[in-house]
Each structure stands twice: as C-alpha cells, then as structure tokens.
Write an enzyme that holds these catalytic residues in place. Sequence first.
Site, PDB file in Angstrom:
ATOM      1  N   PHE A 128      50.453 -14.653  41.839  1.00 67.56           N
ATOM      2  CA  PHE A 128      50.951 -13.575  42.236  1.00 67.56           C
ATOM      3  C   PHE A 128      52.066 -13.508  43.258  1.00 67.56           C
ATOM      4  CE2 PHE A 128      46.387 -13.095  41.338  1.00 67.56           C
ATOM      5  CZ  PHE A 128      46.419 -12.150  40.720  1.00 67.56           C
ATOM      6  N   GLY A 129      52.598 -14.771  43.376  1.00 67.59           N
ATOM      7  CA  GLY A 129      53.832 -14.785  44.462  1.00 67.59           C
ATOM      8  C   GLY A 129      53.790 -16.108  45.311  1.00 67.59           C
ATOM      9  N   LYS A 172      51.546 -13.751  51.671  1.00 68.63           N
ATOM     10  CA  LYS A 172      51.748 -13.898  50.364  1.00 68.63           C
ATOM     11  C   LYS A 172      52.904 -12.841  49.948  1.00 68.63           C
ATOM     12  CE  LYS A 172      48.691 -15.195  47.600  1.00 68.63           C
ATOM     13  NZ  LYS A 172      47.590 -15.620  46.908  1.00 68.63           N
ATOM     14  N   GLY A 176      52.509 -22.508  49.114  1.00 70.25           N
ATOM     15  CA  GLY A 176      52.025 -22.529  47.984  1.00 70.25           C
ATOM     16  C   GLY A 176      52.701 -21.371  46.896  1.00 70.25           C
ATOM     17  N   VAL A 195      53.604 -18.125  48.738  1.00 68.21           N
ATOM     18  CA  VAL A 195      52.723 -18.215  49.968  1.00 68.21           C
ATOM     19  C   VAL A 195      53.568 -18.659  51.155  1.00 68.21           C
ATOM     20  CG1 VAL A 195      50.583 -18.318  51.008  1.00 68.21           C
ATOM     21  CG2 VAL A 195      50.813 -17.864  48.619  1.00 68.21           C
ATOM     22  N   GLY A 224      51.795 -19.287  43.782  1.00 68.40           N
ATOM     23  CA  GLY A 224      50.601 -18.779  43.007  1.00 68.40           C
ATOM     24  C   GLY A 224      51.156 -17.806  41.984  1.00 68.40           C
ATOM     25  N   ASP A 284      40.793 -14.224  37.894  1.00 68.02           N
ATOM     26  CA  ASP A 284      41.589 -15.538  37.843  1.00 68.02           C
ATOM     27  C   ASP A 284      40.910 -16.589  38.614  1.00 68.02           C
ATOM     28  OD1 ASP A 284      43.646 -17.259  37.165  1.00 68.02           O
ATOM     29  OD2 ASP A 284      44.994 -16.493  38.754  1.00 68.02           O
TER      30      ASP A 284
END
Length: 802
Positions: A497-498, A514, A493, A500, A495, A629
Amino acid sequence: MATVVLFLSLIFAFLLSISPPSSAQQQPLNTISSFNFSNSPWRPNQNQILLSPNSIFAAGFRSQPSSPELYTFSVWYHNVSEETIVWSATGNSWVNGSAALVITASGQLRLNFSGRNLWPQNASGNPNSTRLSLRSDGNLIYSNWQSFNFPTDTILPNQNINGSGITSKNGKYSFSNATDLLFNSTDSYWEAYKGNAFQNLNDSGTLVQANGGSFVTADLGDSRWRRLTLDDDGNLRIYSYDPDQRLWVVVWKAIQEICRIYGTCGPNAICISDGQNSSTSCVCPPGFKVTLGGAKEKGCEIKIPIKVPKNTKFLRLDYVNYTSGVNYTIGVNAKNLKSCEASCYNNTKCLGFGFKYDGLGYCVLRLERLIYGYWSPGTETAMFLRVDKSETDETNFIGMTNLLETTCPVNISLPLPPEESKTTRRNIAIVCILFALELISGVGFFWGFVKKYIKYRDMAQTLGLEFLPAGGPKRFTFAELKAATNDFSNLIGKGGFGDVYKGELSDHRVVAVKCLKNVAGGDPEFWAEVTIIARMHHLNLVRLWGFCAEKGKRILVYEYVPNGSLDKYIFQRGRGNFTESDEMEMDPVSENGQNPILDWSVRYRIALGVARAIAYLHEECLEWVLHCDIKPENILLGDDFCPKISDFGLAKLRKKEDMVSMSRMRGTRGYMAPEWVKTEPITSKADVYSFGMVLLEIVTGTRNFEMQGSTKNSEEWYFPGWAFEKVFKEIKVEDILDRRIKHSYDSRAHFGLVDRMVKTAMWCLQDRPEMRPSMGKVAKMLEGTVEITEPRKPTIFFLGDD
Ligand SMILES: *[C@@H]1O[C@H](CO)[C@@H](O)[C@H](O)[C@H]1NC(C)=O
Ligand SMILES: *[C@@H]1O[C@H](CO)[C@@H](O)[C@H](O)[C@H]1NC(C)=O
Ligand SMILES: *[C@@H]1O[C@H](CO)[C@@H](O)[C@H](O)[C@H]1NC(C)=O
Ligand SMILES: *[C@@H]1O[C@H](CO)[C@@H](O)[C@H](O)[C@H]1NC(C)=O
Ligand SMILES: *[C@@H]1O[C@H](CO)[C@@H](O)[C@H](O)[C@H]1NC(C)=O
Ligand SMILES: *[C@@H]1O[C@H](CO)[C@@H](O)[C@H](O)[C@H]1NC(C)=O
Ligand SMILES: *[C@@H]1O[C@H](CO)[C@@H](O)[C@H](O)[C@H]1NC(C)=O
Ligand SMILES: *[C@@H]1O[C@H](CO)[C@@H](O)[C@H](O)[C@H]1NC(C)=O
Ligand SMILES: *[C@@H]1O[C@H](CO)[C@@H](O)[C@H](O)[C@H]1NC(C)=O
Ligand SMILES: *[C@@H]1O[C@H](CO)[C@@H](O)[C@H](O)[C@H]1NC(C)=O
Ligand SMILES: *[C@@H]1O[C@H](CO)[C@@H](O)[C@H](O)[C@H]1NC(C)=O
Ligand SMILES: *[C@@H]1O[C@H](CO)[C@@H](O)[C@H](O)[C@H]1NC(C)=O
C-alpha cells in the site's frame, strides 16, 4: 440519572477533600500474620489486617467506599495499586462497627453481628492452637474451613471452581455448576462448551475444563496475578495485573458482545453497545415508549395496545434479536418472508418474528413476551415487530440490504459519491427522527433531556452515525508529519500500500507513518474509510491514530509496533531453500544475533490473536471488513509478542484487479484464495484461506512457496497438500514442524496446540470457500472450544503462472 449521580459524587468528593481526613485513615495499620484466640475479638475499627506471607493478599474489615461506617470482612489483592476484593465473608451484605470476628472458648470462628453468626458455615477448631491465616494464594484458612470453598464473585488461580459457584456482587448474575451463566437464577445466556464444567485457572493462564478442554488468556504463559470474576454486568472475565501500567487488564472474557447478556435492559427494550468501552444503552423500538414511571433499564411498553390482532402491521428492525423463552418461541420453516409473516399474523399471541435473508428459511415467532432484546450485526437477522395499523412510527433500525454482502473491493470497489451522500442524509434523518420522537414523548425536563441526549449520542455512535468530527481520527497536516518523520528519512518498510516511515509526534508518541499509493476515490470517501478504520479497536489490531489528506497525498498515522513483522521470526533469513539433509540444530535464543526463535506457546498465542482479530473484523465490528491481504508481513509483533494486524480496512480503497496484480508482483500469490483468480465473488472466506496458509507457515517455519522436501520444483507440489499427506497419511507430524524448534516439541505439552493449529489450517485451506469455517469458528477451533473433525485434503487448484 448517571449525570446526577456523577454530579453529586463530584460535590461529595469536593466536600470530602476540604474536610479533615477521617481518624480511621490516620491510625497506623496494624499488620498481623495470623489471628488466634488471644487476639480475639477483632473489631472493624481496629484498622488491622492479616497479611499473606508473600504480602500479595490481605484480609480484614474493609469499609464501603460510599458509606465508611459499613464493612465487610474480606480478602483482597493488597500489593497492587488497584486493590481488589476477591472474597467476602458476608457476600453482598454489610455489617457495621458493632460487628466482631471472634474465636470462642469452644474454638468456633464467628462473625458476630446483631446476635447472629454471619461466618459462612461452621468453622471450628481447637481454641488453644487453631489460627486463622491467609495463604500466599489468597486462601483464608481456619482448621478444616477454607475460603476457597465459599467463593463470592471471584476465583483465584488454583482455586477449584466447582461447588457453590460464583455470583456477581449485585446478585443479578451467577455462574452455576461452573458451566452456565445465569440471569435471575434461571435464564442461561452462556454455557461452557459441551457443558464441560470449569475446574480452575492455572498459573500460566489456562482455564482448565473437566474434559481436558480449556480456554486460554491473551497473556498465556506469562507469570502474572490473575483472577476470574463475574462482573456486575454479567460478563465473566479474567483479569491480569499489568505491573507496568499498574492496572488490571482483561485477558479473557466469556461474552464478546455485552448486549447478548440477559437482563441488561427490561422487557421490549433493545440493548445497544458501544463496542469500544463495553458501555450499553437501552432504547425502545419504534411503536414503544419507556414504561411509565420506570427507569430506562426497566423496559418499554407498546404505545398503542393491540386490540384486534388482524388490525396490525409489522415494523422491520434490522440486526435486532429478542427472546421469549423456550415455551414462547416457535420455529417455522418458512419458504420466504411472506409465509413467515403470515404464520405470525395468524397467531394471535405472536408479537413479532425474526427472519434471516439467507434463503434457508430461518423464521422464529416470538409469543406473549419480548425480552432480552439486543442489536448486533452479528445476528444477521431482522426482527419484525407487530404494531397496530394506526402506528405512525417508522423503523429507526436500518442498514441491512436484503442480501448480506461481505464486502471486499470487488463489491464496493470504487467512488460512490451518490451512495455516500445518501447514507449521510439517511444517518442524519435517523438521528433527527430519534430526537423528535424523544422530544415529543419526554418534554423539556432538563435532566431527562441530558440523559436522552447522551443515550442517543451513544446509539448514534454505535450505529456508526457519528457525525461529530470530534469522535473521528485526528487530521494531521503534511508539515506536521514531515517534521515528525524528519522529512521522511527513516524508512522502515515498503508494503503493497506504500512506504512506511518511523516518526515521533510532538507529544512524543512514536508512530509509523504510511504514505499510500494508488488510492482510489476522492476526499470524502477517504475520510469515510479512515473513520471506519479508526473505529476498530481490538487488542490484536494496530491502532490508527490519524491521517493526512493534503495536496493529493494520502497518509495514515499508526501506532508504532516495535518488534517488526512475523515473517522475520518464523522464516530463516537469507536461507530460502534448504533440503531435508540440511539438518541444523540452532540455538533457539538467537540465531547469529538475529531475532529470537519463537517457541510453541508463543506461536500458538500469535495464531490465536490473529484469528480473533480477523473474526472481530468479519463478525463483531460494526462494518464488515475483509482484510484481503493476510500474510506474515502484515502481522506485527508488539510487547510480549502480542500480534497486531496491520493494513486492515485498506482493501476497500483498492480495486480487485489492482489487488491481484499487486499480489502477484510481490509474490504473495501464495496467500490468495482460489476465488481471487477465478471469477467468483470474494467473501470473508478468502481471508480464512490466507489465514490458513499463515497458520501452516507458523507451524512449519517455511514459506508456502519456498519448497521444502524432495518434491521441490515440481509443478504438482502444493504446500498444504504436502503437509496434509505428512500429517494425516504418513502420520509424521514431526516432518513438517519448524526444524529449529522441533527438538523442543515435547509431544505431551505441545501436541494439543500443534494438532489444533494443523487441523484448523487444513480446514481453512479447503478449495471451496463454503467448506472453510468462518473466522469466528476458526478462533474457537484454535481455542479448543469446538470439536475439530478430521479435515479433508486441500486439493491443488491452481498452479501459478511461473
Ligand atoms: C496468638 O498470637 C499472638 C501474636 O499475635 C502470639 O503471641 C500468641 O502466642 C498466639 N497464641 C497462640 C495460642 O498461638
Ligand atoms: C509489592 O511487594 C513488593 C515486595 O514486598 C514491593 O517491592 C512492591 O513495591 C510492592 N508493590 C506494591 C504495589 O505495593
Ligand atoms: C449496627 O446495626 C445494628 C442493627 O443492624 C444496630 O442495632 C446498631 O445500633 C448498629 N450499630 C452502630 C454502631 O451503628
Ligand atoms: C459473639 O457471639 C457469641 C454467641 O452469641 C457470644 O458468646 C460472644 O460473646 C460474642 N462475642 C462478641 C465479641 O460479641
Ligand atoms: C460446629 O462443628 C463442631 C465440630 O465440627 C461441632 O462440635 C459444633 O457443635 C458445631 N456447631 C454448630 C453451631 O453447628
Ligand atoms: C486448652 O488448654 C487448656 C489448658 O492449657 C486445657 O485445659 C484445655 O482442655 C485445652 N482445650 C482444648 C480444646 O484442647
Ligand atoms: C472440586 O473438584 C476437586 C477436583 O478437581 C475435588 O477434589 C473437590 O472435592 C471438588 N469439590 C467439590 C465441593 O465438589
Ligand atoms: C446444576 O446441576 C444440578 C445437579 O447436577 C442440576 O439439577 C441443575 O439443573 C444444573 N444447573 C444448570 C444451570 O445446569
Ligand atoms: C426473575 O424471575 C422471577 C420468577 O422466577 C420473576 O418473577 C421476575 O420477574 C424475574 N425478574 C426479571 C428481572 O426478569
Ligand atoms: C415450559 O412449560 C413446561 C410445561 O408447561 C414447564 O414444565 C416448564 O417449566 C416451562 N419452562 C419454562 C422455562 O418456563
Ligand atoms: C392463516 O389463516 C388462514 C385462515 O384463518 C388460513 O387460510 C391460512 O392458511 C393461514 N396461514 C398460515 C400461514 O397458517
Ligand atoms: C436470538 O437470541 C436467542 C436467545 O439468546 C438465540 O438463541 C438465537 O440464536 C439468536 N438468534 C440469532 C439469529 O442470533
């Protein structure tokens, strides 16, 4: 005390294990399917059980684990690894080996003990034909008599709850009239919504109430063995048997914060709970000491009795609330803290007052007695305790600023090293004060010391003052994570935030790793935030297992949630825009081998789980955490589609500007509350807005910014407004429902669920934050435990810059 007991029981267990097994255990179990006149009498040492036809339940004499010569005649879940008593003929009392269950020549069923009949009420039948039998639902039947009419502490599925109510095993708590949870038979600490009596728990996990209202379990719809039990701690819980884990799991409970249950601690004491495992401890407030000769549950007494009421002062205890009972409580409409304090000071019977810093003048005087005290951030109240002027104790309940802030990145945005170290010093100071106080008052008795140490360790944990790294999340090395993820090869993934990655730890736990980007602040702040995130435990939050902070890298290690995120299930992949003429009926099980389409009750469960988890973040856990979020990508689906929110707590690591631009970039503008783009403060209501949008998407199966219907591409088009028009003006609910499962919308069965979801969404999507309900209220609206008034139309506030 607990330690002593534990120690003794360990010794006992050891002695037992070296002594030969008792003869009773060796006797073969004698199983019968019914008990009649010719089998009578039935004695405890016969080792005989009466089995239900499906073998799930058994009835018979059971011995007390701690003293095997005492028995009850009981019904229990037999076919489970954790055998659980669900009914007892003698309630909380025990009989010995001289007792017998008999059917007399006149046909009366008796439990003979010491010349008396202990069987509840008169059970009579024809001695020639009547038999005692156990039905597959756990109901013990003899002629017209049935155990379902005499519940003890447990209600089984399809058993009516009305009638005599249930009482906890220790006799302290009762569920009276199927509406009120009572302590000491009189003091009600919980009431069913609108006093609507519970009726029964049905097979699918719904607790049906008299007015048609209901509560639902977390595993609604699954066919599992369940039971509703009033536990000895005073909480009413529904347990469900998980055959995989082979244990009973709590799937519903009446009271979330266990310290709100009355009678956990004695007078003047304050109940503190460790949110994680629902253990509680009782502590004395400053100026008070443990009642002489009493156990810690017995309560506290004031150290310097108040002789001259004018010669007193007040100590402020943040987040503490007491009760005094209706006749000893006065509500005052005070302009401010000073006037509230003056009204207590003027009243010679006043022992203290509760005050809220919300500018609305909440001020409540407590007279004559202080009982059922507890500490909880949810109270948002400070308690001011009256003590003698000469009292030197200082308050150890601190942590509230005068104006409560629900914090998002805006307010606590960035590195605050001075703050950080100040709180650490403060934390250590509190712990030291606690220890010093305790050591002075309860000198040197060894067991006492151990007991108190445990007590204060618990309290320190609860207050978030944990300074022992052992309790925190695990720190991983970069090399460890590199190995676990096979050099970050399995990207699952990307996202905000970074990235994964999936990985497997050396202990074979499968994890999602993550790697954070753009994290603000230095090592201590990161550590502090991660510790907070790791302390949040909720069924519907993804667990954080550890982290890595090395060489400027910031990595979080989460449990791996197998089924992916919600968006993959509710939105049609690769088919963004479709029109109303594009009517398609699809197989709800699989769409070209893609993910299954979720039915209404699963969607409802997901919505409810997410709402509860956000409510927990906002209201129940020890820090106020805004998610900031919320969107389908951040809702992961575990086993049985149990929803789990990810990325919570991370917002604190970012700046507001970052969040806004990031969200625009990624096209999640659609989930952001209006206040993000105005210059207004961000509060928990921003999450409520985002949740409302997700809720509407769950119902419609459409992205809010992907147009549906003929008005697409119009500047004026606003998804919530459109849905509102359809549902409340045109009264065409079907038009907004996900067309893939529209055909399975059986209005009788699903109307209630869908109606609640739509109405709740409308309230969440109100333009003004103060119009939106709190997340706790949202969860209740979805549950159906509060009334939902007609919402107003969500108005258009802001059209994107595209
Ligand atoms: C009583 O139960 C026994 C078996 O436990 C059975 O043999 C007998 O026929 C039953 N008697 C009556 C009157 O039902
Ligand atoms: C429950 O009963 C079923 C069928 O009789 C059996 O297969 C299963 O092993 C039993 N489970 C337990 C925990 O005893
Ligand atoms: C059982 O208890 C009764 C009184 O409660 C007592 O008289 C009797 O001796 C006890 N019997 C046994 C076997 O302990
Ligand atoms: C049970 O009590 C009744 C009434 O006192 C008596 O007639 C009967 O014999 C007793 N039965 C047993 C097995 O003790
Ligand atoms: C129990 O009920 C039966 C009939 O229902 C009656 O004949 C009998 O007298 C009653 N016994 C007692 C002790 O109340
Ligand atoms: C039970 O059966 C016997 C004979 O089999 C009969 O005399 C008696 O009246 C019956 N008792 C009842 C209560 O029907
Ligand atoms: C309990 O409620 C059921 C209906 O829900 C009713 O049939 C029954 O008579 C009630 N029992 C008592 C003891 O009130
Ligand atoms: C239970 O119901 C009875 C009768 O309806 C009533 O008098 C009593 O106050 C109720 N108890 C509670 C705790 O509501
Ligand atoms: C329970 O209530 C009684 C009076 O109703 C009172 O005397 C007693 O102190 C109460 N017990 C507790 C633990 O509050
Ligand atoms: C409150 O006071 C009234 C009148 O003195 C009394 O009737 C009532 O029982 C009291 N209530 C409680 C809960 O003590
Ligand atoms: C408190 O009492 C004093 C005099 O006894 C009075 O002047 C004052 O108004 C009172 N204050 C309040 C808040 O009742
Ligand atoms: C304090 O406790 C009382 C009694 O449980 C409750 O009625 C009240 O709402 C609580 N106050 C706050 C601010 O939570």
